[in-house]
Each structure stands twice: as structure tokens, then as C-alpha cells.
Motif scaffolding. Structure first.
Motif, PDB file in Angstrom:
ATOM      1  N   GLY A   1      59.251  67.388  39.084  1.00  0.00           N
ATOM      2  CA  GLY A   1      59.679  66.888  37.672  1.00  0.00           C
ATOM      3  C   GLY A   1      59.631  68.019  36.646  1.00  0.00           C
ATOM      4  O   GLY A   1      59.910  67.682  35.588  1.00  0.00           O
ATOM      5  N   ASN A   2      59.340  69.280  36.906  1.00  0.00           N
ATOM      6  CA  ASN A   2      59.325  70.420  36.010  1.00  0.00           C
ATOM      7  C   ASN A   2      60.713  70.981  36.297  1.00  0.00           C
ATOM      8  O   ASN A   2      61.428  70.842  37.157  1.00  0.00           O
ATOM      9  N   PRO A   3      61.174  71.661  35.196  1.00  0.00           N
ATOM     10  CA  PRO A   3      62.523  72.432  35.257  1.00  0.00           C
ATOM     11  C   PRO A   3      62.152  73.391  36.254  1.00  0.00           C
ATOM     12  O   PRO A   3      61.037  73.866  36.795  1.00  0.00           O
ATOM     13  N   ILE A   4      63.183  74.000  37.164  1.00  0.00           N
ATOM     14  CA  ILE A   4      63.259  75.043  38.114  1.00  0.00           C
ATOM     15  C   ILE A   4      62.538  76.383  37.138  1.00  0.00           C
ATOM     16  O   ILE A   4      63.456  76.828  36.238  1.00  0.00           O
ATOM     17  N   PHE A   5      61.505  76.996  37.632  1.00  0.00           N
ATOM     18  CA  PHE A   5      60.849  78.147  36.960  1.00  0.00           C
ATOM     19  C   PHE A   5      60.436  79.017  38.083  1.00  0.00           C
ATOM     20  O   PHE A   5      60.226  78.749  39.217  1.00  0.00           O
ATOM     21  N   THR A   6      60.388  80.316  37.416  1.00  0.00           N
ATOM     22  CA  THR A   6      59.802  81.550  38.522  1.00  0.00           C
ATOM     23  C   THR A   6      58.873  82.227  37.634  1.00  0.00           C
ATOM     24  O   THR A   6      59.108  82.620  36.508  1.00  0.00           O
ATOM     25  N   VAL A   7      57.730  82.806  38.221  1.00  0.00           N
ATOM     26  CA  VAL A   7      56.810  83.535  37.666  1.00  0.00           C
ATOM     27  C   VAL A   7      56.834  84.826  38.392  1.00  0.00           C
ATOM     28  O   VAL A   7      56.926  84.999  39.440  1.00  0.00           O
ATOM     29  N   ASP A   8      56.975  86.221  37.456  1.00  0.00           N
ATOM     30  CA  ASP A   8      56.965  87.557  38.217  1.00  0.00           C
ATOM     31  C   ASP A   8      55.765  88.119  37.457  1.00  0.00           C
ATOM     32  O   ASP A   8      55.500  88.262  36.437  1.00  0.00           O
ATOM     33  N   LEU A   9      55.190  88.953  38.446  1.00  0.00           N
ATOM     34  CA  LEU A   9      54.247  89.896  37.978  1.00  0.00           C
ATOM     35  C   LEU A   9      54.719  91.160  38.057  1.00  0.00           C
ATOM     36  O   LEU A   9      55.109  91.798  39.162  1.00  0.00           O
ATOM     37  N   ASP A  10      54.911  91.881  37.040  1.00  0.00           N
ATOM     38  CA  ASP A  10      55.616  93.236  36.922  1.00  0.00           C
ATOM     39  C   ASP A  10      54.711  94.221  36.641  1.00  0.00           C
ATOM     40  O   ASP A  10      53.967  94.635  35.711  1.00  0.00           O
ATOM     41  N   PHE A  11      54.741  95.201  37.861  1.00  0.00           N
ATOM     42  CA  PHE A  11      53.575  95.989  37.742  1.00  0.00           C
ATOM     43  C   PHE A  11      54.271  97.597  37.395  1.00  0.00           C
ATOM     44  O   PHE A  11      53.766  98.713  37.496  1.00  0.00           O
TER      45      PHE A  11
END
Length: 312
Positions: free
Chosen positions: A62-72
Motif C-alpha cells: 500500500g505504500n508508494p514505490i520507494f528506495t532507501v540508499d546509504l551513501d558512504f
């Protein structure tokens, strides 16, 4: 950049402890907002050109499509929606508590319900303390986070090269936020009857015969980075099998054995990458032969199964 640069655990353990909990917070969102895959393959992170990604998730829940990135490289968390909006904040300067709260706020701004049922560390020493109450872990040294990602990237490609030599069922090369290791696992099709009391994690992870390989940065039990392998179920005589290079050894656990090649020993070899590949192959043969896999039939030289392309 030097292959396998020195990175003793004591140099960055404070950052590691904080970063491990950051990763668990993001990872638990991944766990609860993505379609389930066998052996928990939906759960881990994958490497990117600047850090780690959850890969796209949402939609089914039910959420929108999303992505989480950890940028090092830029040292920030970036949460993005398929519709275009994104939000980011620095990784440095946060306790686990403030990271958790800002991460939830970032997801809220994207219209994402990022709630997780059990917002506590999984299988860590403070597993009974909610993330929001953890003001203790607050160290983030950018240089150390960047080196962690660089070494992960190097190991990732070595494991990818090793994975190419097997034509059977193989996991992706992926980074588990649970144990903070990077791993690839080879499976047979034969089921393993895990007892109910083994728990859901173990029953799903090892529902089929497996030989697993990976690398972790060290922990309380082995306080230094190591390459490793283990076989499930462990066959009789496994720990008597020879390993390569000579510095590799079997380490006895409570009910099983790990094949170990210490990172420091790999670094000292004339060809460190070749030494690691030799270690992985020797550990694979030790396990697979003893549980009766057809080694020759499952071989995949150069990652090629096309008979017309072989030998080119």
C-alpha cells in the motif's frame, strides 16, 4: 586503491556499532515493506557505486514505490519515491535515536508508512532497548564508513567471481544487516528438516542443503575481519578436510564448524584475491563432497553454461 587495505576492528568499532544499528533500522523497513523471498533473499542490502541500497520496495503493502540508499561517499541517507521526490539527511552527527526519528520523518514526507513492528536491535547486545532510546551509539567517522564500503565493494566482486563457478541454485551476493556480513550461498534441491524450535530465521534460511561463503568485519567472538564458509547440515568429518591457503583453519562453534581465512592473512599473500578464491573453493569442496553433491555436474567454468560458448 590497494586491494584489501588494512582495517582492524579496533580502529573503527565505535563507528561500526553505530552504523550496524543504522543499517538495522533501514533493514527492518526493507523486511516489512517488500515481498517475501525464499531464504530471506528479500531482506539484505545490495552494493551500489556509492554505498548500499534497499532496492525498490512498497506497492504490495500500500505504500508508494520507494528506495532507501546509504551513501558512504557523501555520507547521507537518501530516501526516494518513484514519483520523483526524494529527501536526504547527513549520517554524521546522529545517535541511533535521532537517526531513527529523522528517518521516520523522511519517510513520512514521501507519504511512506515506514513503521516496523519491533523497533529494537535484532540479535545485538542491546536487543531489549528500543532504537528511539539509544543515545549511546553516536559515533560516525566518515573515513571509516567510506573504508567499510570500499572493502565491501572489493569483497563483493570477489564473491561474484566465485559465484560464477556454480550452475545450481545460488543466492545473490548480498549484505545482511542482521550479522553485518556479505555473503553468497550455494544450494542443492534436497530439503533439510529443521525443527520447529530452531526458529523462523533458521528454518527459512536453511530449508535446503547449503554451503555458504562470506566476509564479516569481526565481532565479540572473533574480533578481526575474516572470510568464512560453513555447510548445512554439517557432514561428518568436515573439519578434517584440507583448506587453502595453509593459513586457513577450521573454527569450532557450539554445534558446527566455520572455515576461516583471516583478512590479515589474505592480505599477506602474493596474490590476495587468488588466495581468497582458493579458500572459498577449498571450503566448497570440503562441504559439497561430504554431503554428496555432484561437483562436476554443478561446475560452471567462467560462468558459462552454453556449450557452444565454452572454451572461448
Amino acid at each position: 586503491m590497494e586491494l584489501f587495505p588494512a582495517f582492524p576492528l579496533e580502529r573503527w568499532n565505535d563507528t561500526k556499532q553505530t552504523l550496524h544499528r543504522f543499517a538495522q533500522i533501514v533493514g527492518k523497513v526493507r523486511l516489512h515493506h517488500s515481498p517475501r523471498r525464499n531464504h530471506w533473499w528479500h531482506v539484505p542490502f545490495h552494493l551500489t557505486g556509492t554505498g548500499l541500497t534497499t532496492r525498490p520496495m512498497g506497492m504490495a503493502d500500500g505504500n508508494p514505490i520507494f528506495t532507501v540508499d546509504l551513501d558512504f561517499v557523501r555520507h547521507q541517507l537518501v530516501a526516494s519515491s518513484i514519483d520523483g521526490p526524494s529527501v536526504s539527511f547527513p549520517l554524521q552527527g546522529h545517535s541511533v535515536s535521532s537517526f531513527y526519528l529523522q528517518f521516520q520523518s523522511a519517510l513520512d514526507s514521501l507519504g511512506v508508512d515506514g513503521s516496523i513492528p519491533d523497533a529494537t536491535p535484532f540479535d545485538l547486545s542491546d536487543a531489549d532497548r528500543p532504537f528511539v532510546e539509544d543515545h549511546e551509539h553516536a559515533t560516525y567517522v566518515p573515513e571509516h564508513a567510506n573504508r567499510y564500503w570500499q572493502i565491501l565493494s572489493q569483497v563483493n566482486l570477489v564473491l561474484e567471481e566465485f559465484a560464477a563457478g556454480y550452475s545450481g541454485k545460488t543466492s545473490p551476493v548480498h549484505h545482511f544487516w542482521h550479522t553485518f556480513d556479505i555473503a553468497v550461498t550455494r544450494f542443492s534441491t534436497r530439503p533439510v528438516s529443521q525443527p520447529k524450535e530452531a526458529g523462523e530465521l533458521i528454518r527459512e534460511a536453511y530449508s535446503q542443503e547449503a554451503v555458504s561463503f562470506g566476509f564479516w568485519f569481526g565481532d565479540d567472538s572473533i574480533p578481526e575481519p575474516c572470510f568464512y564458509s560453513y555447510t548445512v547440515p554439517e557432514p561428518e568429518g568436515l573439519a578434517e578436510a584440507p583448506l587453502s591457503p595453509p593459513q586457513a583453519e577450521w573454527s569450532a562453534g557450539e554445534n558446527s564448524h566455520l572455515a576461516l581465512l583471516r583478512y590479515a592473512d589474505a592480505r599477506e599473500q602474493a596474490d590476495p584475491k587468488a588466495a581468497v578464491l582458493d579458500f572459498l573453493q577449498s571450503a566448497y569442496l570440503a562441504g559439497a563432497k561430504r554431503i554428496g553433491w555432484d561437483i562436476d555436474a554443478l561446475a560452471c567454468s567462467g560462468g558459462i553454461t552454453d556449450p557452444y560458448a565454452q572454451g572461448r
